[in-house]
Design a protein around this motif. Structure first.
Motif, mmCIF file in Angstrom:
data_model
loop_
_atom_site.group_PDB
_atom_site.id
_atom_site.type_symbol
_atom_site.label_atom_id
_atom_site.label_comp_id
_atom_site.label_asym_id
_atom_site.label_seq_id
_atom_site.Cartn_x
_atom_site.Cartn_y
_atom_site.Cartn_z
ATOM 1 N N ILE A 37 0.858 -1.189 0.000
ATOM 2 C CA ILE A 37 0.000 0.000 0.000
ATOM 3 C C ILE A 37 0.892 1.235 0.000
ATOM 4 N N TRP A 38 0.752 2.035 -1.047
ATOM 5 C CA TRP A 38 1.582 3.239 -1.221
ATOM 6 C C TRP A 38 0.795 4.408 -0.624
ATOM 7 N N ASN A 39 0.946 4.594 0.688
ATOM 8 C CA ASN A 39 0.044 5.436 1.466
ATOM 9 C C ASN A 39 0.086 6.915 1.099
ATOM 10 N N GLY A 40 1.187 7.399 0.545
ATOM 11 C CA GLY A 40 1.252 8.804 0.151
ATOM 12 C C GLY A 40 1.049 9.756 1.315
ATOM 13 N N ALA A 41 1.714 9.468 2.436
ATOM 14 C CA ALA A 41 1.542 10.316 3.610
ATOM 15 C C ALA A 41 2.048 11.731 3.359
ATOM 16 N N ASP A 42 3.223 11.840 2.730
ATOM 17 C CA ASP A 42 3.750 13.173 2.433
ATOM 18 C C ASP A 42 3.141 13.712 1.156
ATOM 19 N N ASP A 43 2.933 12.859 0.183
ATOM 20 C CA ASP A 43 2.465 13.221 -1.148
ATOM 21 C C ASP A 43 1.068 12.644 -1.384
ATOM 22 N N ASN A 44 -0.033 13.312 -0.996
ATOM 23 C CA ASN A 44 0.017 14.643 -0.457
ATOM 24 C C ASN A 44 -0.982 14.752 0.683
ATOM 25 N N ALA A 45 -1.010 13.704 1.530
ATOM 26 C CA ALA A 45 -1.880 13.778 2.707
ATOM 27 C C ALA A 45 -1.470 14.934 3.610
ATOM 28 N N THR A 46 -0.175 15.289 3.602
ATOM 29 C CA THR A 46 0.280 16.370 4.475
ATOM 30 C C THR A 46 -0.447 17.680 4.172
ATOM 31 N N ALA B 230 13.881 10.097 0.105
ATOM 32 C CA ALA B 230 14.184 8.733 -0.356
ATOM 33 C C ALA B 230 12.942 7.857 -0.469
ATOM 34 N N GLU B 231 11.882 8.142 0.292
ATOM 35 C CA GLU B 231 10.682 7.301 0.261
ATOM 36 C C GLU B 231 9.609 7.826 -0.693
ATOM 37 N N MET C 79 3.670 17.916 -0.605
ATOM 38 C CA MET C 79 4.765 17.317 0.162
ATOM 39 C C MET C 79 5.355 18.364 1.110
ATOM 40 N N ILE C 80 4.789 18.479 2.307
ATOM 41 C CA ILE C 80 5.219 19.543 3.218
ATOM 42 C C ILE C 80 5.574 19.005 4.606
ATOM 43 N N GLY C 81 6.030 17.736 4.686
ATOM 44 C CA GLY C 81 6.276 17.193 6.010
ATOM 45 C C GLY C 81 7.552 16.394 6.200
ATOM 46 N N ARG C 82 8.539 16.573 5.335
ATOM 47 C CA ARG C 82 9.746 15.760 5.456
ATOM 48 C C ARG C 82 11.005 16.620 5.366
ATOM 49 N N ASN C 83 12.145 15.937 5.423
ATOM 50 C CA ASN C 83 13.486 16.522 5.301
ATOM 51 C C ASN C 83 13.845 17.365 6.525
ATOM 52 N N ALA C 84 14.937 18.109 6.438
ATOM 53 C CA ALA C 84 15.491 18.806 7.603
ATOM 54 C C ALA C 84 14.439 19.713 8.243
ATOM 55 N N PRO C 85 14.396 19.792 9.572
ATOM 56 C CA PRO C 85 13.321 20.513 10.263
ATOM 57 C C PRO C 85 13.197 21.983 9.901
ATOM 58 N N ASP C 86 14.297 22.635 9.558
ATOM 59 C CA ASP C 86 14.264 24.085 9.383
ATOM 60 C C ASP C 86 14.417 24.541 7.943
ATOM 61 N N THR C 87 14.259 23.632 6.983
ATOM 62 C CA THR C 87 14.371 24.021 5.577
ATOM 63 C C THR C 87 13.080 23.722 4.833
ATOM 64 N N ALA C 88 12.811 24.521 3.810
ATOM 65 C CA ALA C 88 11.641 24.330 2.960
ATOM 66 C C ALA C 88 11.904 25.017 1.634
ATOM 67 N N ALA C 89 10.997 24.807 0.697
ATOM 68 C CA ALA C 89 11.113 25.449 -0.607
ATOM 69 C C ALA C 89 9.863 26.263 -0.881
ATOM 70 N N LEU C 90 10.047 27.371 -1.556
ATOM 71 C CA LEU C 90 8.951 28.202 -2.030
ATOM 72 C C LEU C 90 9.190 28.445 -3.508
ATOM 73 N N PRO D 236 5.960 2.617 -1.000
ATOM 74 C CA PRO D 236 5.080 2.319 0.138
ATOM 75 C C PRO D 236 5.720 2.627 1.488
ATOM 76 N N LEU D 237 6.964 3.066 1.485
ATOM 77 C CA LEU D 237 7.614 3.455 2.732
ATOM 78 C C LEU D 237 7.184 4.858 3.178
ATOM 79 N N GLU D 238 6.401 5.533 2.363
ATOM 80 C CA GLU D 238 5.970 6.894 2.683
ATOM 81 C C GLU D 238 4.768 6.841 3.632
ATOM 82 N N GLU D 239 5.048 6.505 4.877
ATOM 83 C CA GLU D 239 4.027 6.288 5.900
ATOM 84 C C GLU D 239 3.848 7.533 6.773
#
Length: 508
Positions: free
Chosen positions: A321-330, A466-467, A388-399, A471-474
């Motif tokens: 099951i490819w849950n898509g937690a970050d893409d794009n349940a976040t 990396a996920e 996709m707004i919930g992964r990678n380093a805590p203090d970085t993001a893209a706009l 299906p590792l995108e939990e």
């Protein structure tokens, strides 16, 4: 960060700061505390749970997810803004698939589809001929070789104009770009059929990409044209030019297909491929918070996400099951949280929320909504999209949508940057907003159909990991505090746009 980028961001941020004015982005929005870690966690673990089965576009699982979002939008106090007084906007899409009876054989070995061979695009085709070897299938390889009307085979190689595999070019994107570039180049030169063989990089991505391409292609299905009122005969359209089949195979086929010299025949390719079409349904979820200003409430700031995912596929590390937690349940659950905040303290303009369907198969939900918006399209003053707004380093993001040529509005970009300075406080990665970035990220999410219609937009993301598309995108891998900060940043940007005296000007 280069000094020129810092100067640009500072100038943009200063452009919209007007201390004390009603439209000032320097004022903190009033309901930041309504966006909580607890609500986001609860909603995320529900929408990205196994019971949703990955929310694949065009399936009952996606419709179940849409119904879940609609119910929680109602619970949050948002009013329905879909079709016919509901939260939903259903629409049809046409799916084209390769029939299960189709076969591909190379050198007498039948290759299971799509596990060992996959068509880049479903086509009807019959092939029975030796494949001539053209090396990497580049211009230099074709000197003195006429590929017109022939089956050609080539090994994939680095995509043209792309950097080495690394942070700016994922192996997945490498494989997809390489396959599409070689396919376009060789079919444009008249090849009857093309067989592409994975190199060492592409082979690591074959099963994942083939699982998606093997599901076929999707397009918007428009209502049928009414029959003519006259009995006069109607001329039939001219027959379409047959498309050359492009078959991608694993690296294990290289020795069979590779000939001792360029232009020499290798293994015989025998393929019998047929396609079939079906019409399936998807749904957008649309809700609204009415604005408070009698002059501005008929204008809308649109908050955008997509609720679909990739569904159930092959087993990967014990999970199918490819849950898509970050893409794009976040972002889907972030919009619910933002909706709660805006219900608590509405802005001057109305806030419109659209959870698009079928983003993963070609931005179809946003393309449909742009063509069939439930509010006047001219009333949409800005689109704030997240993906996709919930992964990678805590203090970085893209706009994205901040620097030319992607920037659609200096005013809107400035609002987003000012909101980050005051609320998000992220270090912004500007590299993915470059037009030259090989991932072409700005064109790959649901704000883009709006941009093409002349509506200003910005795009919030915490980028690939990396996920991604596995299906590792939990839900358990999502950084909930970071997700909350991203949601507050998007909310603060929307608050500024919804309260500004003037709507952002589209500049592209």
């Amino acid at each position: 960060m280069p000094r020129r980028t810092l100067v640009l961001l500072a100038l943009l941020a200063g452009a919209c700061t007007r201390s004390g004015s009603p439209g000032s982005s320097s004022a903190l929005p009033p309901a930041l505390d309504a966006i909580t870690d607890a609500d986001l966690r609860r909603d995320l673990f529900a929408l990205a749970s196994d019971t949703m089965r990955g929310r694949e576009a065009g399936t009952v699982d996606e419709l179940r997810a849409a119904a879940w979002v609609a119910e929680w939008a109602r619970e949050a106090g948002l009013e329905p803004a879909g079709d016919d007084g509901t939260y939903l906007q259903f629409w049809p899409m046409r799916r084209t698939q390769v029939a299960p009876s189709s076969t591909v054989a190379i050198g007498g070995t039948t290759l299971p589809m799509p596990d060992e061979a996959v068509l880049l695009t479903p086509v009807d085709a019959r092939v029975d001929a030796p494949a001539i070897w053209v090396g990497q299938g580049r211009e230099s390889d074709l000197a003195g070789v006429d590929v017109r009307g022939k089956v050609v085979a080539a090994i994939l190689s680095p995509p043209d104009g792309a950097p080495p595999v690394g942070r700016e070019l994922t192996p997945r994107r490498y494989a997809m770009l390489a396959a599409r570039q070689r396919a376009a180049f060789l079919t444009a030169r008249g090849a009857l059929a093309v067989v592409l063989v994975s190199d060492s990089v592409a082979d690591t991505q074959f099963r994942n990409i083939a699982a998606g391409w093997g599901r076929g292609t999707y397009e918007l299905a428009t209502p049928s044209v009414p029959a003519p009122s006259t009995t006069a005969p109607v001329a039939a359209p001219p027959p379409a030019t047959p498309r050359a089949p492009v078959i991608w195979v694993r690296a294990a086929m290289l020795d069979r297909l590779r000939a001792p010299r360029i232009g020499a025949p290798g293994a015989r390719v025998v393929a019998s491929v047929t396609t079939f079409r079906s019409v399936v349904s998807s749904a957008n979820v649309v809700a609204r918070v009415r604005g408070t200003d009698a002059r501005l409430r008929d204008e809308h700031v649109l908050f955008s996400a997509h609720h679909d995912g990739l569904g159930t596929r092959f087993v990967w590390s014990g999970d199918s099951i490819w849950n898509g937690a970050d893409d794009n349940a976040t972002t889907s659950v972030a919009l619910l949280a933002i909706g709660r905040a805006l219900v608590k303290a509405p802005p001057r303009r109305s806030a419109l929320f659209v959870w698009h369907g079928a983003e993963e198969v070609g931005l179809l939900g946003s393309r449909w909504y742009v063509a069939h918006s439930t509010v006047p399209k001219a009333s949409i003053v800005a689109v704030l999209n997240g993906d996709m707004i919930g992964r990678n380093a805590p203090d970085t993001a893209a706009l994205l949508g901040v620097q030319p040529p992607n920037r659609t509005s200096s005013a809107l970009a400035a609002m987003a940057l000012e909101a980050n300075a005051r609320v998000g406080k992220f270090v912004i990665d500007t590299s993915w907003d470059r037009a030259s970035h090989p991932e072409s990220f700005f064109t790959r999410s649901d704000h883009y159909p709006y941009v093409r219609e002349g509506i200003p937009a910005v795009y919030f993301s915490t980028l690939l990991h990396a996920e991604y598309h596995t299906p590792l995108e939990e839900a358990s891998r999502i950084d909930i505090p970071k997700l909350a900060r991203m949601a507050r940043w998007i909310y603060a940007t929307g608050w500024a746009a919804a309260n500004a005296d003037a709507r952002p000007t589209f500049e592209r």
